[in-house]
Design a protein around this motif. Structure first.
Motif, PDB file in Angstrom:
ATOM      1  N   ASN A  24      85.045 -39.673  54.550  1.00  0.00           N
ATOM      2  CA  ASN A  24      84.527 -40.771  55.353  1.00  0.00           C
ATOM      3  C   ASN A  24      83.000 -40.681  55.441  1.00  0.00           C
ATOM      4  N   ILE A  25      82.321 -41.771  55.193  1.00  0.00           N
ATOM      5  CA  ILE A  25      80.860 -41.759  55.030  1.00  0.00           C
ATOM      6  C   ILE A  25      80.138 -41.254  56.296  1.00  0.00           C
ATOM      7  N   ASP A  26      80.648 -41.651  57.465  1.00  0.00           N
ATOM      8  CA  ASP A  26      79.986 -41.205  58.701  1.00  0.00           C
ATOM      9  C   ASP A  26      80.108 -39.685  58.858  1.00  0.00           C
ATOM     10  N   ALA A  27      81.290 -39.166  58.509  1.00  0.00           N
ATOM     11  CA  ALA A  27      81.481 -37.706  58.605  1.00  0.00           C
ATOM     12  C   ALA A  27      80.579 -36.994  57.599  1.00  0.00           C
ATOM     13  N   LEU A  28      80.443 -37.566  56.413  1.00  0.00           N
ATOM     14  CA  LEU A  28      79.580 -36.930  55.407  1.00  0.00           C
ATOM     15  C   LEU A  28      78.134 -36.898  55.881  1.00  0.00           C
ATOM     16  N   LYS A  29      77.720 -37.994  56.519  1.00  0.00           N
ATOM     17  CA  LYS A  29      76.332 -38.047  57.019  1.00  0.00           C
ATOM     18  C   LYS A  29      76.090 -36.953  58.051  1.00  0.00           C
ATOM     19  N   VAL A  30      76.947 -36.912  59.057  1.00  0.00           N
ATOM     20  CA  VAL A  30      76.766 -35.934  60.135  1.00  0.00           C
ATOM     21  C   VAL A  30      76.796 -34.506  59.584  1.00  0.00           C
ATOM     22  N   ASN A  31      77.639 -34.309  58.563  1.00  0.00           N
ATOM     23  CA  ASN A  31      77.776 -32.968  57.995  1.00  0.00           C
ATOM     24  C   ASN A  31      76.663 -32.608  57.011  1.00  0.00           C
ATOM     25  N   SER A  32      75.714 -33.509  56.800  1.00  0.00           N
ATOM     26  CA  SER A  32      74.585 -33.152  55.931  1.00  0.00           C
ATOM     27  C   SER A  32      73.406 -32.609  56.746  1.00  0.00           C
ATOM     28  N   HIS A  33      73.534 -32.618  58.072  1.00  0.00           N
ATOM     29  CA  HIS A  33      72.430 -32.231  58.973  1.00  0.00           C
ATOM     30  C   HIS A  33      72.854 -31.139  59.941  1.00  0.00           C
ATOM     31  N   ASP A  34      71.863 -30.528  60.602  1.00  0.00           N
ATOM     32  CA  ASP A  34      72.139 -29.822  61.855  1.00  0.00           C
ATOM     33  C   ASP A  34      71.036 -30.172  62.848  1.00  0.00           C
ATOM     34  N   ARG A  35      70.892 -29.355  63.879  1.00  0.00           N
ATOM     35  CA  ARG A  35      69.993 -29.758  64.969  1.00  0.00           C
ATOM     36  C   ARG A  35      68.510 -29.728  64.607  1.00  0.00           C
ATOM     37  N   TYR A  36      68.160 -29.159  63.463  1.00  0.00           N
ATOM     38  CA  TYR A  36      66.743 -29.250  63.084  1.00  0.00           C
ATOM     39  C   TYR A  36      66.375 -30.725  62.880  1.00  0.00           C
ATOM     40  N   PRO A  51      77.244 -34.703  51.156  1.00  0.00           N
ATOM     41  CA  PRO A  51      78.236 -33.862  50.470  1.00  0.00           C
ATOM     42  C   PRO A  51      79.329 -34.727  49.840  1.00  0.00           C
ATOM     43  N   ALA A  52      80.001 -34.159  48.843  1.00  0.00           N
ATOM     44  CA  ALA A  52      81.123 -34.888  48.213  1.00  0.00           C
ATOM     45  C   ALA A  52      82.283 -34.971  49.192  1.00  0.00           C
ATOM     46  N   ALA A  53      82.464 -33.900  50.005  1.00  0.00           N
ATOM     47  CA  ALA A  53      83.588 -33.888  50.950  1.00  0.00           C
ATOM     48  C   ALA A  53      83.374 -32.793  51.991  1.00  0.00           C
ATOM     49  N   VAL A  54      84.007 -33.021  53.139  1.00  0.00           N
ATOM     50  CA  VAL A  54      84.114 -31.959  54.135  1.00  0.00           C
ATOM     51  C   VAL A  54      85.533 -31.431  54.009  1.00  0.00           C
ATOM     52  N   VAL A  55      85.644 -30.136  53.702  1.00  0.00           N
ATOM     53  CA  VAL A  55      86.956 -29.573  53.383  1.00  0.00           C
ATOM     54  C   VAL A  55      87.397 -28.675  54.534  1.00  0.00           C
ATOM     55  N   LYS A  56      88.431 -29.140  55.235  1.00  0.00           N
ATOM     56  CA  LYS A  56      88.870 -28.438  56.455  1.00  0.00           C
ATOM     57  C   LYS A  56      89.936 -27.412  56.102  1.00  0.00           C
ATOM     58  N   VAL A  57      89.498 -26.214  55.741  1.00  0.00           N
ATOM     59  CA  VAL A  57      90.468 -25.199  55.319  1.00  0.00           C
ATOM     60  C   VAL A  57      91.276 -24.698  56.509  1.00  0.00           C
ATOM     61  N   GLN A  58      92.527 -24.299  56.206  1.00  0.00           N
ATOM     62  CA  GLN A  58      93.452 -23.872  57.257  1.00  0.00           C
ATOM     63  C   GLN A  58      93.750 -22.371  57.197  1.00  0.00           C
ATOM     64  N   SER A  59      93.297 -21.711  56.139  1.00  0.00           N
ATOM     65  CA  SER A  59      93.617 -20.287  55.981  1.00  0.00           C
ATOM     66  C   SER A  59      92.621 -19.643  55.017  1.00  0.00           C
ATOM     67  N   ALA A  60      92.619 -18.303  55.018  1.00  0.00           N
ATOM     68  CA  ALA A  60      91.755 -17.567  54.082  1.00  0.00           C
ATOM     69  C   ALA A  60      92.163 -17.880  52.643  1.00  0.00           C
ATOM     70  N   GLU A  61      93.450 -18.058  52.432  1.00  0.00           N
ATOM     71  CA  GLU A  61      93.942 -18.329  51.069  1.00  0.00           C
ATOM     72  C   GLU A  61      93.400 -19.672  50.579  1.00  0.00           C
ATOM     73  N   GLN A  62      93.403 -20.677  51.464  1.00  0.00           N
ATOM     74  CA  GLN A  62      92.839 -21.981  51.068  1.00  0.00           C
ATOM     75  C   GLN A  62      91.337 -21.855  50.789  1.00  0.00           C
ATOM     76  N   ALA A  63      90.648 -21.115  51.654  1.00  0.00           N
ATOM     77  CA  ALA A  63      89.200 -20.934  51.447  1.00  0.00           C
ATOM     78  C   ALA A  63      88.962 -20.256  50.099  1.00  0.00           C
ATOM     79  N   SER A  64      89.825 -19.307  49.768  1.00  0.00           N
ATOM     80  CA  SER A  64      89.692 -18.580  48.505  1.00  0.00           C
ATOM     81  C   SER A  64      89.836 -19.541  47.305  1.00  0.00           C
ATOM     82  N   LYS A  65      90.833 -20.429  47.403  1.00  0.00           N
ATOM     83  CA  LYS A  65      91.044 -21.375  46.290  1.00  0.00           C
ATOM     84  C   LYS A  65      89.835 -22.295  46.131  1.00  0.00           C
TER      85      LYS A  65
END
Ligand SMILES: Cc1cc2nc3c(=O)[nH]c(=O)nc-3n(C[C@H](O)[C@H](O)[C@H](O)COP(=O)(O)OP(=O)(O)OC[C@H]3O[C@@H](n4cnc5c(N)ncnc54)[C@H](O)[C@@H]3O)c2cc1C
Length: 489
Positions: A24-36, A51-65
């Protein structure tokens, strides 16, 4: 050949399920910044590659993949949990990055009352963790002002510190064991033991990596008994910061460990309402805690130290400080209030925190403020410039510079470099000149990378070695900690 955005999204979706991949474009925008970039975010200015995507991993195994896929295809990966970063660590500066978001890994895995340990996934809010252990009469002892919004992964990744650090220490004193995933997909677990001499302390490779080496999935931290009924407060007003630093040193070198030991200058104190009882004066605050005898002994020790300074310090009713103490943290309501203020007034505040030994800390404080007054070109737009010390050690302390300004000399897209980074730079230059450290607890992010080699000097060799060893393809959070050419812009 580099994968397209669509190919990246498709492949990651096939790896962990498309319901966990946000485009979702709004989520991508917010996730391209921080408080700076809080002003740019508020004004809807997004100039970085989304970013191409925000990937909400659920486990270490998913993060690994996901990491192994990014590594193979040289896709920049920006780890994220609470999103409260202040130094640009979350900025996505490379086209088609993936934001690896651990905020849904939010289970408290185990509270072990016998061993005084709690194990939590990276996306557990510190506030939630603290609320749970408090029900058992325990505390993590960790209390950064961002406690309601920051999560365990980010707190460890930035080497965070809380307001009770003089007793409990920073996150490095709390962390016992940890699990992290490396770019090649390797999952490493460091076990929970009270101490060991089995080679270098490898927790320190992971702690403070700011997402530039690996992705933290689980942490185990220590627990302490929580006894608020024993809290003792002390408060004083005085004329000089130099004397204040001297008193803090006296408390520390005599071996007292108050949980809070803070020294505010008059300008910063005014922000907290201290001008009502200490107009144009500095304020010193202590809190002693722990078991009854310990808290009393610490408070009495502080009284002994303060007795030597009775000609230059005046005791203030500590009830006033209890009120201040109960309103310390920044939750979503305070952030919303800040947003409304910035939008209405184009006026905002930022901070820069540094550290130094006792012999140089007053010089850092004095010289940095003098340098800003001399060299910052838009001085007339600054409405507050001051600082405080909030984390003391046997050998020295920190200074947390605080500055507020109106943005008048440029539009919102230039505020970051013309105001914030310009002031930040002067403070960091003066700190290095005096022999201090350019980052006490917010991390390097992307806005202190210019100074990282001078910070570490000959030991930068070790820092470079870590990057080469663990992230040889340079896919982890490009531009964070390790400088890249022409950034920040
Ligand atoms: C109002 C306010 C008050 C604050 N007060 C304090 C304070 O008192 N003390 C203090 O120390 N800091 C403070 N901070 C700074 C900030 O809250 C801390 O840096 C915090 O540790 C960030 O945690 P987070 O979960 O929000 O991490 P994020 O903002 O999501 O990320 C921070 C950094 O860590 C990396 N990262 C995040 N998660 C992971 C992971 N799982 N694995 C690897 N890398 C990861 C990111 O890439 C980024 O570089 C404050 C910030 C705000 C906005």
């Amino acid at each position: 050949m580099a994968l397209t955005r669509e190919q990246i999204v498709e492949k990651v979706s096939s790896l962990i399920g498309k319901e966990h991949v946000i485009t979702n474009i709004d989520a991508l925008k917010v996730n391209s910044h921080d408080r700076y970039r809080k002003y740019e975010t508020l004004m809807g200015i997004y100039k970085l590659p989304l970013p191409a995507a925000v990937v909400k991993v659920q486990s270490a195994e998913q993060a690994s993949k996901v990491l192994a896929f990014c590594n193979e295809n040289k896709i920049n990966c920006v780890p994220r949990t609470g999103g409260s970063a202040t130094e640009g660590g979350l900025e996505t500066i490379v086209e088609n990055s993936i934001v690896l978001d651990g905020s849904e890994m939010n289970k408290i895995i185990k509270i072990n009352e016998q061993d005084m340990l709690v194990t939590a996934q990276c996306g557990v809010l510190l506030q939630d963790l603290e609320d749970q252990v408090r029900k058992l009469g325990l505390t993590t002892g960790h209390s950064p002002q961002s406690k309601p919004i920051a999560m365990m992964g980010g707190l460890v990744a930035t080497r965070s510190i809380g307001q009770f650090s003089t007793l409990y220490g920073g996150i490095e004193d709390m962390l016992v064991g940890i699990e992290a995933v490396f770019p090649n997909g390797h999952i490493a677990r460091i076990k929970n033991v009270p101490r060991r001499a089995c080679g270098p302390d490898i927790r320190h490779v992971i702690m403070g990596n700011e997402g530039a080496l690996c992705f933290i999935t689980e942490v185990t931290v220590r627990l302490f008994k929580y006894t608020p009924e024993n809290h003792q407060f002390r408060c004083y007003r005085l004329d000089s910061m130099e004397t204040g630093f001297e008193i803090l040193r006296e408390v520390m070198v005599n071996g007292y460990r108050p949980s809070i030991a803070r020294l505010y200058d008059a300008e910063d104190g005014t922000q907290h309402g201290f001008n009502q009882f200490a107009p144009d004066q500095c304020v010193l605050i202590f809190m002693a805690e722990g078991s009854k005898r310990l808290a009393e002994a610490t408070a009495l020790g502080i009284d002994d130290v303060m007795a030597q300074y009775q000609d230059v310090c005046t005791t203030v009713d500590s009830k006033i400080i209890e009120k201040w103490f109960n309103n310390l943290n920044w939750g979503p309501e305070k952030l919303e209030e800040e947003r409304r203020h910035i939008a209405a007034k184009h006026h905002m505040g930022f901070t820069t925190e540094v550290s130094g030994n006792w012999s140089i800390i007053y010089d850092i404080y004095k010289n940095a403020l003098a340098r800003i007054r001399k060299d910052f070109p838009h001085l007339e737009d600054i409405t507050m410039l001051g600082g405080h010390s909030s984390h003391s050690y046997l050998t020295g302390t920190n200074v947390y510079f605080v500055y507020d300004y109106y943005v008048k000399a440029c539009g919102p897209e230039d505020e970051r470099m013309k105001y914030h980074q310009a002031i930040h730079s002067l403070i960091l230059e003066e700190t290095l000149k005096a022999g201090g450290s350019i980052g006490h607890h917010h991390g390097i992010g992307k806005y202190r990378t210019e100074w990282i080699q001078r910070e570490h000097d000959s030991a930068y060799y070790i820092m470079e070695g870590l990057k080469k060893q663990f992230d040889p393809n340079g896919i982890m959070n490009c531009g964070t900690i390790y400088p890249v050419k022409n950034y920040p812009v």
